[in-house]
Design a protein around this motif. Structure first.
Motif, mmCIF file in Angstrom:
data_model
loop_
_atom_site.group_PDB
_atom_site.id
_atom_site.type_symbol
_atom_site.label_atom_id
_atom_site.label_comp_id
_atom_site.label_asym_id
_atom_site.label_seq_id
_atom_site.Cartn_x
_atom_site.Cartn_y
_atom_site.Cartn_z
ATOM 1 N N ALA A 125 5.382 0.637 -7.656
ATOM 2 C CA ALA A 125 4.733 0.247 -6.404
ATOM 3 C C ALA A 125 3.835 -0.970 -6.653
ATOM 4 O O ALA A 125 4.052 -1.735 -7.594
ATOM 5 C CB ALA A 125 3.951 1.432 -5.837
ATOM 6 N N GLY A 126 2.858 -1.166 -5.828
ATOM 7 C CA GLY A 126 2.047 -2.372 -5.891
ATOM 8 C C GLY A 126 1.004 -2.352 -6.997
ATOM 9 O O GLY A 126 0.749 -1.325 -7.625
ATOM 10 N N PRO A 127 0.398 -3.500 -7.237
ATOM 11 C CA PRO A 127 -0.664 -3.569 -8.248
ATOM 12 C C PRO A 127 -1.916 -2.846 -7.770
ATOM 13 O O PRO A 127 -2.128 -2.642 -6.574
ATOM 14 C CB PRO A 127 -0.912 -5.068 -8.408
ATOM 15 N N CYS A 128 -2.753 -2.443 -8.730
ATOM 16 C CA CYS A 128 -4.047 -1.842 -8.451
ATOM 17 C C CYS A 128 -5.034 -2.401 -9.467
ATOM 18 O O CYS A 128 -4.617 -3.049 -10.436
ATOM 19 C CB CYS A 128 -3.967 -0.310 -8.516
ATOM 20 N N PRO A 129 -6.319 -2.225 -9.286
ATOM 21 C CA PRO A 129 -7.276 -2.799 -10.232
ATOM 22 C C PRO A 129 -7.003 -2.360 -11.668
ATOM 23 O O PRO A 129 -7.040 -1.172 -11.989
ATOM 24 C CB PRO A 129 -8.623 -2.257 -9.732
ATOM 25 N N GLY A 130 -6.654 -3.322 -12.508
ATOM 26 C CA GLY A 130 -6.412 -3.034 -13.911
ATOM 27 C C GLY A 130 -5.105 -2.366 -14.216
ATOM 28 O O GLY A 130 -4.880 -1.909 -15.348
ATOM 29 N N GLY A 131 -4.183 -2.300 -13.241
ATOM 30 C CA GLY A 131 -2.932 -1.605 -13.518
ATOM 31 C C GLY A 131 -1.886 -1.811 -12.452
ATOM 32 O O GLY A 131 -1.955 -2.725 -11.629
ATOM 33 N N ARG A 132 -0.924 -0.920 -12.457
ATOM 34 C CA ARG A 132 0.201 -0.948 -11.529
ATOM 35 C C ARG A 132 0.452 0.480 -11.045
ATOM 36 O O ARG A 132 0.436 1.429 -11.822
ATOM 37 C CB ARG A 132 1.430 -1.510 -12.228
ATOM 38 N N GLN A 133 0.701 0.632 -9.752
ATOM 39 C CA GLN A 133 0.957 1.946 -9.184
ATOM 40 C C GLN A 133 2.427 2.338 -9.360
ATOM 41 O O GLN A 133 3.319 1.483 -9.392
ATOM 42 C CB GLN A 133 0.595 1.967 -7.703
ATOM 43 N N VAL A 134 2.655 3.647 -9.450
ATOM 44 C CA VAL A 134 4.003 4.207 -9.540
ATOM 45 C C VAL A 134 4.069 5.400 -8.606
ATOM 46 O O VAL A 134 3.178 6.264 -8.620
ATOM 47 C CB VAL A 134 4.341 4.647 -10.980
ATOM 48 N N ARG A 135 5.117 5.439 -7.794
ATOM 49 C CA ARG A 135 5.309 6.544 -6.862
ATOM 50 C C ARG A 135 6.279 7.553 -7.470
ATOM 51 O O ARG A 135 7.376 7.192 -7.894
ATOM 52 C CB ARG A 135 5.828 6.021 -5.523
#
Length: 384
Positions: A125-135
């Protein structure tokens, strides 16, 4: 603004993903390994481990794994083309079913501290602060988590990547389709310790005995021919007959599995906090275990960059992975691409076979005289 829940999330628990999870968990990172399938499970190809693959396992500290699982030593390559046959010695190799190997690699990652979720589908999924999201989706339950780095090792068919991520997928025109099955047969022409490869006008079939004694068939066929003749079983029977190999009647009633187009490439093999590994990055028609070698070597090569990616991310990390991947694996794939081109043209195939029969040293680039030391020299820096 919470920090990512994981240091690394690995999508896909095949050889590339499981070995990367194992190596990163050894570094005491918080590793989540996810796969949509339950294990053990059978795969179309990947039964043969060449010297490159065995050397990569040794570098990872898993040198005894294949022998402990009963891997069969591979001593010879038996080629057949238009009723003409020849044999070549193999310097190093093992035959081991993917059902046993993949399960053992996943369990090794768990033993080092990784968490392994099976039967779970994952999508970047999209980026997040300091990382990347995964669904994550398991049954009817859906959750979103995050990691500092996401490794995508989901194979040819299901990359788990959204279009917005900017990684393009290109399938080679007229790419062949893979197919495979396993059978319990007493066919005497296919003994243990030998890779048998039958080459025909519309494809080729590889046959090898695994640790259980079953005969594993892995093939590549022209898509149009596969449709015209009515499936993988009659296509394989035709190639075996054309090459002068013993028929395998049990294959006609076997459950054949097919793959997407074999020659494909996703570029670039990276995005913000995302690296692609194994078949998910690129793939061409492999020979004598080459694909397994690419997957395992790529897993080792990614580890140093994942460690760097635990801090601030930079585009330079993405460029480093593209360059490193091309140097380590792109050159090997170009060799296989050239061989695949020759196999599509009967005249070239006959000339190539005659040349190798007269000068066996010409086959050296395809027989992989790599060992532990050779793999160590290939890696840009020692793998932890």
């Amino acid at each position: 603004m919470r920090p990512p829940e994981w240091d690394v999330i690995v999508l896909g628990a095949g050889p590339a993903g499981a070995l990367a999870a194992h190596q990163l968990a050894r570094q005491r990172l918080r590793v989540l390994l996810v796969d949509k399938r339950d294990f053990p499970r059978w795969k179309v190809c990947g039964t043969c481990l060449n010297g490159l693959a065995l050397g990569a396992l040794a570098q990872a500290g898993l040198s005894s794994l294949v022998d402990r699982l009963g891997g069969v030593p591979l001593l010879r390559l038996h080629l057949g083309l238009q009723q003409h046959r020849m044999e070549l010695e193999l310097p190093l190799g093992r035959s081991l079913s993917r059902a046993r190997l993949d399960l053992a690699l996943g369990e090794a990652a768990v033993a080092e501290g990784a968490e392994w979720r099976r039967g779970t589908e994952a999508t970047v999924a999209g980026p997040c602060p300091g990382g990347r999201q995964v669904r994550l989706r398991s049954g009817g339950a859906v959750e979103t988590t995050s990691a500092r780095v996401v490794l995508v090792a989901t194979g040819l068919g299901s990359p788990g990547l959204p279009p917005a991520i900017g990684i393009r997928n290109r399938v080679e025109p007229h790419s062949r389709v893979g197919a495979g099955c396993r059978v319990d047969t007493g066919a005497s022409g296919y003994g243990r310790g030998t890779i048998h490869m039958a080459i025909g006008r519309h494809g080729y079939v590889g046959l090898v005995r695994t640790e259980s004694g079953d005969l594993n068939l892995a093939a590549a066929f022209d898509r149009d021919h596969l449709i015209q003749i009515g499936g993988a079983a009659p296509a394989a029977a035709g190639v075996l007959a054309e090459a002068g190999f013993e028929a395998v009647p049990e294959a006609c009633a076997a459950a054949w599995l097919a793959t997407p187009a074999l020659t494909a490439r996703r570029w670039p093999p990276s995005a913000e906090r995302v690296l692609l590994l194994g078949d998910a990055a690129s793939y061409v028609e492999p020979f004598t275990g080459e694909g397994m070698g690419w997957a395992l070597l790529g897993a080792l090569a990614a580890v140093p960059l994942v460690l760097q990616g635990q801090g601030p991310w930079s585009r330079d990390l993405e460029r480093q992975w593209a360059r490193r991947y091309g140097q380590l694996i792109g050159s090997r794939q170009r060799l296989c691409r050239g061989l695949a081109f020759a196999l599509r043209h009967p005249g070239l195939s006959r000339c190539a076979l005659a040349a190798v029969e007269r000068w066996p040293v010409l086959a050296a680039p395809f027989l992989h005289p790599f060992d532990n030391a050779g793999v160590k020299a290939l890696l840009p820096e020692p793998c932890p």
